[in-house]
Design an enzyme around this catalytic site. Structure first.
Site, PDB file in Angstrom:
ATOM      1  N   TYR A 104       0.862  -1.167   0.000  1.00 11.86           N
ATOM      2  CA  TYR A 104       0.000   0.000   0.000  1.00 11.86           C
ATOM      3  C   TYR A 104       0.908   1.228   0.000  1.00 11.86           C
ATOM      4  O   TYR A 104       2.001   1.206   0.586  1.00 11.86           O
ATOM      5  CB  TYR A 104      -0.815   0.068   1.290  1.00 11.86           C
ATOM      6  CG  TYR A 104      -2.086  -0.744   1.342  1.00 11.86           C
ATOM      7  CD1 TYR A 104      -3.007  -0.729   0.308  1.00 11.86           C
ATOM      8  CD2 TYR A 104      -2.392  -1.479   2.486  1.00 11.86           C
ATOM      9  CE1 TYR A 104      -4.204  -1.437   0.405  1.00 11.86           C
ATOM     10  CE2 TYR A 104      -3.582  -2.192   2.594  1.00 11.86           C
ATOM     11  CZ  TYR A 104      -4.489  -2.162   1.540  1.00 11.86           C
ATOM     12  OH  TYR A 104      -5.664  -2.850   1.650  1.00 11.86           O
ATOM     13  N   GLU A 150      -5.789  -0.287   8.434  1.00  8.25           N
ATOM     14  CA  GLU A 150      -5.624   0.045   9.849  1.00  8.25           C
ATOM     15  C   GLU A 150      -4.712   1.269  10.038  1.00  8.25           C
ATOM     16  O   GLU A 150      -3.900   1.329  10.955  1.00  8.25           O
ATOM     17  CB  GLU A 150      -5.093  -1.159  10.650  1.00  8.25           C
ATOM     18  CG  GLU A 150      -6.105  -2.237  10.869  1.00  8.25           C
ATOM     19  CD  GLU A 150      -6.329  -3.114   9.638  1.00  8.25           C
ATOM     20  OE1 GLU A 150      -7.439  -3.025   9.072  1.00  8.25           O
ATOM     21  OE2 GLU A 150      -5.431  -3.853   9.250  1.00  8.25           O
ATOM     22  N   GLU A 209     -11.373  -2.508  -1.330  1.00  2.16           N
ATOM     23  CA  GLU A 209     -12.601  -3.000  -0.697  1.00  2.16           C
ATOM     24  C   GLU A 209     -13.736  -2.001  -0.866  1.00  2.16           C
ATOM     25  O   GLU A 209     -14.429  -1.669   0.099  1.00  2.16           O
ATOM     26  CB  GLU A 209     -12.356  -3.286   0.781  1.00  2.16           C
ATOM     27  CG  GLU A 209     -11.454  -4.468   1.008  1.00  2.16           C
ATOM     28  CD  GLU A 209     -11.514  -4.975   2.436  1.00  2.16           C
ATOM     29  OE1 GLU A 209     -11.692  -4.149   3.341  1.00  2.16           O
ATOM     30  OE2 GLU A 209     -11.401  -6.196   2.639  1.00  2.16           O
ATOM     31  N   GLU A 305      -5.281 -10.069  -1.170  1.00  4.65           N
ATOM     32  CA  GLU A 305      -4.987 -10.158   0.268  1.00  4.65           C
ATOM     33  C   GLU A 305      -5.575 -11.455   0.775  1.00  4.65           C
ATOM     34  O   GLU A 305      -6.776 -11.693   0.618  1.00  4.65           O
ATOM     35  CB  GLU A 305      -5.678  -9.021   1.041  1.00  4.65           C
ATOM     36  CG  GLU A 305      -5.123  -7.650   0.781  1.00  4.65           C
ATOM     37  CD  GLU A 305      -5.857  -6.577   1.590  1.00  4.65           C
ATOM     38  OE1 GLU A 305      -6.547  -6.914   2.570  1.00  4.65           O
ATOM     39  OE2 GLU A 305      -5.748  -5.407   1.216  1.00  4.65           O
TER      40      GLU A 305
END
Ligand code: GAL
Length: 990
Positions: A104, A150, A209, A305
């Site tokens: 990322y 997160e 997502e 993932e």
């Protein structure tokens, strides 16, 4: 369409591949797929200056027309703030069989303000991409703009929370900012694309997502916009999205030009619990309603993932307070075998494990759901150590790299095991005739069974809740494997012999059956193996884990090249290192890590790590007679197995001693609570409107910190008024992330501390963590107010530890929920309050905007190594005073780790868990995390080399927030050694 046309030509032009391309002409069509033969896998990727074609069919990616199975691991450069160590992790991944790294890129990490983008220092994305290319790893790049992960606001920069426009939609204001980000990041990525030969970026993800507006025009327009923007920026590799939970969202053709067939892959993620039965989500499974790879039958099975661990919230509730050790125990090597091998058996040929190196959510990076450590229970721990989970990753990774048959599998005819507790997946390669059987045992007992349907009548053992991949009809060099009872790990030719490695659990009895036209003369090189010859077949057996490596050499069987069979249990297999060089392949056995191998003349130069005294054995190309290890010559002899065998073991590592932390100095750090503190240069909080999703209460100014440019860490408020001497209580409404708190003082007198309770589910979903801290004025204070002058000036000082912004996982703009004070009401008076606010001032140019909040000590540089604390008071630890406020502690320490030793150092904090205080940890000015003594579960904080000087002086500063209800620490504070190896990478100070 340009790329797919080029890919088409590349494939069609590969005459030796000998297949006909008819019909649609698209390399993605299933008809064409059958024509692309298995072939050898592509070479190790490098920035080799050549143009490359990246295409795919339903089986796998096709790189320059060759099949490639992606065996990738996730790491986040922004979670390892020491660029030298990126190389360490990447080299370790590559050595352990990964061929790709997925990353990322966090927008917030690179952007302190609109229009400002920083890709220098710990933010040097180009350096990361170059390092990955030098290491020989493909890169899967995932720059969002939304990433989740997160991290604070799911990766959105703090300043975006104060802008107009609905994020994660086609709202024009939002898209204007998205353009800024993508332009900046793509300018770097476009220079490192594998297609151009200037890097190894192979695939690129947009959004993450994204399932909120799937069926709405604004959602589709948004995805199309991102697609077009990325293409316009020159990114010509296949793009994809990571579908949350196998919904079949964003398949090719599903969103305008963005879903263009041939250049768009469908991917989905999965995080199964250890007690689940592994799901069949690939082409060969059902995939649920429309889910899994079945949703996109013409693209290869792709999980961008798949769970390699899991994150842990504050308090450690996910793992019963046991932290990431428990994540690693419950998602162990057997978990990886059960789930990942099931994925492969379902036709998944692009496989990324999230996380492989989790790292540290340092500074104010962590999202409200996690604490500082993002170790994740991954295969490499936060301190960069290999864990036993690598046994699985290593064996599967080497297998995929060396055995191309796995890149093109069809489902074979149904096969049952004699014992029905074993579930069997039968896969067959249509070109090579190789068969694979995945044997999975979901029961609680070890099961030993035969596979009569597959003609395997020797018993194969699968431990409880484990899995095993066995092969039949597989070419191993110049011979054919009839079948084996343990997993093949690799097959290569080194010099004059073919080598095949088989690996399994300790205690497994390996039986390998080879086709041998003539009766061979095997040579036992270790005591364990035995063999028999019968009717053209050689049966070799070896118990695993009795010795270390078991070697058998086979010759005179009618094949002109001898074959070396090697048998290894998990602990041994993970010390076998295949390595490709331009002059041939090597296999190295012994050390804890092989980083590189270079052949020059008759010498092979090896670099790597040792952690204990270890043997060294090298099988290599002909003409190699000498070996060096980390620059030193290693005397060797030629062994019976044709290797160069070190005469003396390589040395291990001397574990460095670490100093005690003493000589502490301290200073109180909340002068803002004093009525006469000079706040004249603070920002006046008098705005009337906001773009926050939190409503502004009528008649009150906007007090939300983000509206005044304070996006990270603590904020102070000072409200001032005159008169109103009858005030009896004050109520402070505020909003934070998890574990936020608020402390208040009136005229310098503490009113108390309020800790943010955990909200109900719906409010948490909205990102609204709000609470009202109600404080009754103590009688003493009321009296003081009453007895003061009528026009007396009063000051209400409030410190809010607001923690982080919500992640906005559901695209509800919840990252814009307010942080800080939201409303203030009084009883016994209605003063006209003038508010001022102060947070982090200018962002640290090196450490970045998320390093600091607005504590007085941070604004004054008390966390920085160059700060002179000569006038602070000496302090001994453990501390135990009882006060509401902020207290700083500083000390210096020196480390003297020997050159050539990679020591990984941690800081441990511990105390009586009843004590209500928390500590922000600054090492050499870097904010390396938050310790909450009465919440936990984290006690050990990793100090990355480069930030910690392993040979030199270091400054540790601790900012302690204590609520005054209990005595406050710090209690025990000490350094600890988390890992040590002789070797490592050169580390530059950050
Ligand atoms: C995924 C998400 C990642 C990360 C992960 C859990 O669903 O795409 O960004 O949040 O969950 O660690």
């Amino acid at each position: 369409m340009e790329l797919s046309r080029r890919t088409f030509h590349a494939l069609a032009g590969t005459a030796t591949l000998g297949f006909a391309l008819t019909g649609s002409g698209s390399p993605t069509s299933a008809g064409t797929a059958r024509s692309v033969p298995t072939g050898p896998p592509p070479p190790v990727p490098r920035a080799d200056g050549r143009r490359h074609e990246v295409g795919f069919d339903r089986y796998s990616l096709l790189v320059d027309g060759r099949r490639l199975v992606i065996w990738s691991g996730e790491m986040h450069p922004f979670r390892l703030p020491s660029p030298s160590l990126w190389r360490d992790v990447l080299e370790k991944m590559r050595a352990h069989g990964y061929n790709a790294v997925s990353v990322y890129v966090a927008w917030n990490h690179h952007s302190p303000a609109p229009g400002r983008y920083d890709f220098t220092g710990v933010r040097d994305l180009d350096l990361f991409l170059r390092t990955a290319a030098e290491t020989g790893l493909y890169v899967i790049l995932r720059p969002g703009p939304y990433i989740n992960a997160e991290v604070d606001a799911g990766g959105f920069p703090g300043w975006l929370t104060a802008t107009e426009g609905r994020a994660r939609t086609s709202d024009p204001t939002y898209l204007r900012y998205v353009d800024e980000w993508l332009t900046a990041v793509n300018a770097i990525v476009a220079k490192r694309l594998f297609t151009r030969g200037t890097g190894t970026v192979l695939l690129y993800q947009i959004e993450n997502e994204y399932d909120a507006h799937v069926d709405e025009p604004s959602g589709r327009a948004y995805m199309s916009y991102l697609y077009e923007k990325v293409r316009a920026d020159g990114i010509d590799v296949p793009l994809f999205h990571n579908d949350k939970g196998r919904n079949g969202h964003w398949t090719p053709g599903s969103f305008g030009t963005g879903g263009e067939k041939g250049r768009w892959l469908y991917g989905f993620d999965g995080y199964p619990e250890p007690d689940e039965v592994p799901p069949d989500w690939g082409h060969f499974g059902t995939g649920g309603a429309k889910g899994g790879a079945t949703a996109s039958p013409r693209t290869p099975g792709f999980v961008p993932e798949f769970g390699g661990g899991w994150f842990d919230p504050w308090g450690g509730s996910w793992f019963d307070g046991k932290g990431y050790a428990e994540a690693r125990r419950t998602r162990d090597a057997a978990y990886e075998r059960r789930f990942y091998l099931t994925n492969l058996a379902n036709g998944i040929t692009l496989h990324n494990v999230y996380m492989t190196y989790g790292g540290t959510s340092w500074g104010w990076l962590p999202a409200p759901v996690v604490y500082t450590s993002y170790d994740y229970g991954a295969a490499f721990d936060e301190a960069r150590n290999a864990t036993p989970k690598l046994a699985t990753m290593h064996q599967i990774g080497q297998l995929l790299r060396h055995v191309p048959d796995l890149a093109k599998l069809n489902r074979g005819k149904a096969v049952q095991a004699a014992d029905e507790r074993i579930k069997v997946y039968h896969l067959a390669n249509p070109d090579t005739g190789a068969h694979f059987y995945l044997l999975r045992n979901d029961s609680e007992e070890t099961v030993t069974s035969t596979l009569p349907d597959a003609g395997i009548d020797v018993p194969v053992t699968v431990p409880a809740r484990d899995a095993k991949l066995i092969a039949a009809g597989l070419r191993l060099g110049r011979r054919t494997l009839v079948h084996a009872t343990v997993q093949p790990m690799l097959s290569l030719t080194a010099g004059r012999q073919d080598i095949a490695v088989f690996a399994g659990r300790r205690g497994d009895l390996a039986q390998v059956v080879l086709d041998c036209p003539d009766e061979p003369t095997p040579m036992r090189l270790d005591p364990e193996p035995a063999w028999a010859y019968n009717l053209g077949k050689l049966y070799v057996t070896a118990p695993l884990g009795v010795g270390e490596l078991s070697r058998v050499r086979i010759e005179s069987d009618g094949v002109d090249t001898p074959m070396l069979l090697l048998f290894a249990d998990d602990a041994t297999a993970v010390r076998l290192w295949p390595y490709e060089t331009p002059s041939g392949r090597l296999l190295v056995y012994g050390p804890a890590l092989l980083r590189s191998a270079v052949l020059r003349g008759s010498t092979v130069h090896l670099t790597g790590d040792t952690t204990a005294l270890t043997g060294l054995e090298v099988w290599g190309p002909r003409g190699i007679t000498h070996v060096t290890w980390n620059g030193r010559p290693v005397p060797t002899r030629i062994s019976g197995s044709g290797s160069l065998l070190a005469l003396r073991p390589l040395p291990g590592v001397t574990r460095p001693a670490l100093p005690a932390l003493d000589g502490w100095r301290r200073r109180a750090g909340n002068p803002e609570s004093e009525p006469d503190f000079d706040d004249s240069d603070w920002t006046t909080a008098d705005k009337e409107t906001t773009f926050s999703t939190t409503p502004v209460p009528g008649g009150q100014p906007v007090l939300f910190a983000d509206d005044y440019g304070f996006h990270y860490g603590d904020v102070w408020y000072r409200g001032e008024w005159t008169g109103d001497s009858g005030i009896e209580s004050v109520s402070l409404a505020y909003s934070t992330g998890t574990q936020g708190l608020l402390m208040a003082w009136l005229d310098g007198e503490p009113l108390g501390t309020h800790r943010m309770p955990v909200p109900d589910k719906e409010r948490a979903r909205q990102g609204t963590w709000t609470a009202e801290a109600g404080f009754d004025l103590p009688e003493r204070l009321r009296k003081k107010l009453r007895e003061g002058e009528p026009e007396q000036r009063h000051v209400l000082s409030v410190l809010v530890r607001r923690m982080q912004h919500d992640m906005d996982g559901e695209a509800l703009d919840t990252h814009k929920a307010a942080r800080g004070l939201t409303a203030v009401t009084f009883e016994g008076g209605s003063p006209r309050v003038k508010w001022r606010i102060q947070g982090a001032t200018t962002p640290d140019p090196v450490r970045g905007p998320m390093n600091n909040g607005g504590l007085h000590g941070e604004r004054e540089g008390w966390h920085l190594p160059e700060y002179d604390d000569g006038d602070w008071k000496d302090a001994g630890l453990p501390a135990g005073d009882r006060r509401q406020g902020v207290t700083w502690y500083r000390t210096d320490f020196r480390l003297d780790v020997a050159p050539g030793v990679d020591a990984s150092v941690g800081l441990v904090l511990d105390d009586d868990p009843e004590r209500a205080y928390r500590v922000q940890i600054f090492l050499n000015g870097w904010n390396l995390g938050q310790y909450i003594n009465d919440v936990g579960p984290q006690h050990t904080f990793v100090l990355p080399n480069g930030i910690v000087r392993t040979r030199g002086a270091n400054t540790l500063a601790l900012a302690v927030l204590s609520d005054g209800s209990t005595p406050s620490g710090p209690g025990e504070v000490r350094l600890t050694l988390l890992g040590a190896a002789a070797g490592g990478v050169p580390v530059k100070p950050v």
